[in-house]
Design an enzyme around this catalytic site. Structure first.
Site, short mmCIF file in Angstrom:
data_model
loop_
_atom_site.label_atom_id
_atom_site.label_comp_id
_atom_site.label_asym_id
_atom_site.label_seq_id
_atom_site.Cartn_x
_atom_site.Cartn_y
_atom_site.Cartn_z
N GLU A 488 0.63 -1.06 0.04
CA GLU A 488 -0.13 0.28 -0.34
C GLU A 488 0.57 1.46 0.20
O GLU A 488 0.48 2.35 -0.73
CB GLU A 488 -0.87 -0.10 1.25
CG GLU A 488 -1.87 1.10 1.50
CD GLU A 488 -2.94 1.62 0.40
OE1 GLU A 488 -2.74 3.26 0.65
OE2 GLU A 488 -3.11 1.50 -0.27
N LYS A 492 0.99 4.25 -3.02
CA LYS A 492 0.49 5.56 -3.00
C LYS A 492 1.82 6.29 -3.40
O LYS A 492 1.25 7.01 -4.08
CB LYS A 492 0.33 6.07 -1.53
CG LYS A 492 -1.42 6.13 -0.69
CD LYS A 492 -1.94 5.77 -1.35
CE LYS A 492 -3.47 5.80 -1.29
NZ LYS A 492 -3.64 4.36 -1.12
#
Length: 615
Positions: A488, A492
């Protein structure tokens, strides 16, 4: 992946449409356009770029109309050009259409229309629809509504449509299949608002009709809404009242929606946790959980389907459910699942995760699973979404409206729901003893205040981020339940700063990625797991031996890994199973600050859109 807004009533349409486009711009921002109808004139204005660029080309004299549609585009068929922007005229310029979705058989229809003498001004699939409607209308000498129906019976793919015709100036026809579309009911049902979601129209109405697939609605000034299927059969509909705070769709004191949404997480996580947690005891509940419990107890396995950030939350859910409930879990990319002829049985539970509840691939995976007889369960953030309506059970995340394209608060709310689901399953299946369950729930109650504490490190994170503006690539490592968080964090950074980043399970580093490590490739190591701490330290030593720079995420009070790292991000210490929520905060802030300092548009990253409603 485009945004539609429309209005028919007694107010001036232009201000409603332009403000609606601004609020929908997170759905697509390659180009924008508007069609206005009055006095037997159907005028279309389009412009490449943002909504602000469109405003410049619309003359003040075009602000009088009370009927119009508008569109902000994420390009699929054809580049981002004025010709390819919506709305699209028909060949005669009698009809204009805005469209969200993809028509898969558009080339076959286009060839047929070309043979019939139609000419095209764009490369889009949408222009095929509007000319097909015109063709059906002329050939059959039928109404606009019937022409739309006949055209939609021929197209394959996904669409949300709004159609205007200067030949029928008191009507708007809207239709939906696979792409979301809501109708807002205005004063005494004498005016109507149309939009891809509630955000652009909630200022005017909170009473909405959500069209289902293959439904067509006729909106006529001063008359009641008529909803039929594409074959003309009358359909019943429900009016849903929604409560949406207008403060959620403005940036307030923050420079960007993304930063605002990161700092909203103490509240959004609290809303999510306490909406599913009893005030009187430590019992976790979801709507319909009693029936769901029966299904969970019989499940041979749980299949989680999701895309992007939601897929990462699904991976965390896999760790949680298998650890606490001992039920086998498989996590699938929905986009792959739908095409590989997967084996789904009646005693499987298929759990779909989506912020919008409209993600095309995830919806398709759900529908396939329902056809196979599986129980379907959705975790989503939007009440009344397609996913929520079609699933057997739904757990809402209560994160509120998320405008920033890169998901932050919706992600942590998803993880919170999956954590509670895993605890509830563990208790129901007699796998998790009461003491362990109560201990986890007690810590869960304190997560919002620990998120608040983590956010106080923002300035320190910004200072560290400044050191990495010129890097070309980043490696993120994590072990166990923190491996998905490494994925994750890397996603991002890619999404909003355009720095290549790769998330990897730390144990796999020696199986390839270690070849890339040198002084030019920084490594971010998530080192908060006690069970793997010594192994994580060993990974860090291997990076340092190759002159790599380390950014470490550690628990408060950590000494060993913190001493080895060049830069340190700290989070409060919690149970390992709850760590992903806290670790996500500094990783999201780290990416945000790098992107802002590089001059990137963090709310609207290039080539991305918020709600992926097409393949």
């Amino acid at each position: 992946m485009c945004g539609i807004v429309g209005y028919i009533g007694n107010r001036k349409a232009y201000p409603i449409l332009i403000e609606g486009l601004r609020r929908l711009e997170y759905r697509g921002y390659d180009s924008a356009g508007i069609a206005l109808l009055a006095d037997n004139e159907l005028e279309v204005y389009k412009q490449v770029g943002k909504v602000a660029d469109l405003e410049v080309v619309v003359p003040d004299t075009e602000h009088r109309q009370t009927l119009g549609v508008a569109h902000t585009r994420w390009a699929t068929h054809g580049e981002a050009t004025t010709d390819n922007a919506h709305p699209h005229y028909s060949f005669s310029k009698d009809i204009a259409v805005v469209h969200n979705g993809i028509i898969e058989n558009y080339m076959m229809i286009k060839r047929r229309l070309l043979d019939a003498g139609y000419k095209f001004r764009s490369e889009t699939d949408t222009e095929v629809i509007v000319n097909l409607i015109e063709s059906e209308r002329k050939q059959g000498k039928v109404s606009l509504e019937l022409a739309v129906n006949k055209a939609l019976q021929q197209v394959h793919g996904a669409y949300a449509l709004a159609v205007l015709s200067k030949s029928e100036p008191e009507k708007m026809i809207v239709a939906r299949k696979g792409s979301p579309l809501a109708i807002g009911l205005g004063v005494e049902n004498k005016e109507f608002f149309v939009a891809s979601d509630a955000i652009p129209i909630v200022e005017y109405t909170q009473d909405l009709i959500y069209l289902n697939d293959n439904e067509v609605a006729v909106l006529e000034r001063g008359k009641k809404v008529e909803v039929k299927d594409i074959y003309g059969k009358v359909k019943n509909y429900k009016i849903k009242h929604i409560d949406l705070d207008m403060n959620m769709v403005t940036k307030g004191e923050y420079e960007h929606f993304m930063l605002k949404e990161i700092f909203e997480q103490p509240n959004t996580i609290a809303n999510t946790i306490f909406s599913h947690l009893s005030d009187n005891d430590d019992r976790i509940y979801f709507e319909g959980l009693e029936e769901l419990k029966k299904q969970l107890s019989k499940a041979r396995r749980i299949i989680i389907v999701a895309c992007g950030t939601s897929w990462h939350s699904g991976l965390i859910g896999e760790y949680l459910i298998e650890e606490l409930a001992r039920v086998p879990v498989e996590v699938e990319y929905a986009s792959e699942f739908r095409y590989r002829n997967p084996i789904v049985r009646e005693d499987d539970i298929v759990l779909a995760i989506s912020q919008s509840g409209e993600t095309a691939d995830t919806l398709a995976a759900l529908r396939y699973s329902k056809e196979q007889g599986a129980t379907t369960f959705a975790v989503c953030n939007v009440y009344g979404s397609s996913m929520a309506r079609e699933c057997d059970f739904t757990a809402y995340t209560y994160a509120g409206v998320e405008i920033g394209v890169a998901s932050t608060k919706a992600f942590t709310a998803q993880v919170a729901v999956l954590t509670m689901l895993a605890i509830a399953m563990g208790v129901e299946n007699n796998i998790l003893d009461d003491n362990r369950a109560v201990a986890l729930i007690t810590e869960l109650r304190h997560i919002p205040e620990l998120v608040e504490k983590t956010l106080q490190t923002d300035k320190a994170i910004e200072k560290i981020a400044k050191e990495f503006l010129d890097v070309n690539s980043f490696l993120y490592l994590g072990r166990g339940i923190n491996f998905p968080i490494a994925l994750e964090g890397a996603l991002k950074l890619k999404e909003i700063s355009y720095i290549h980043a790769e998330g990897y399970p730390a144990a796999e580093m020696k199986h390839g990625p270690i070849a890339m490590i040198d002084e030019s490739l920084p490594t971010l190591i998530v080192g908060t797991n006690e069970a793997f701490y010594e192994k994580i330290v060993s990974n860090a030593q291997e990076v340092k031996a190759r002159k790599g720079t380390i950014v470490a995420v550690v628990n408060e009070g950590d000494t060993e890994l913190a001493a080895m790292a060049d830069y340190v991000l700290t989070v409060p210490k919690v149970d390992e199973l709850l760590q992903p929520i806290l670790v996500a905060i500094p990783l999201h802030l780290f990416s945000y600050h790098i992107a802002v300092m590089k001059g990137c548009n963090v709310d609207q990253p290039r080539n991305l859109a918020k709600s992926v409603t097409v393949e």
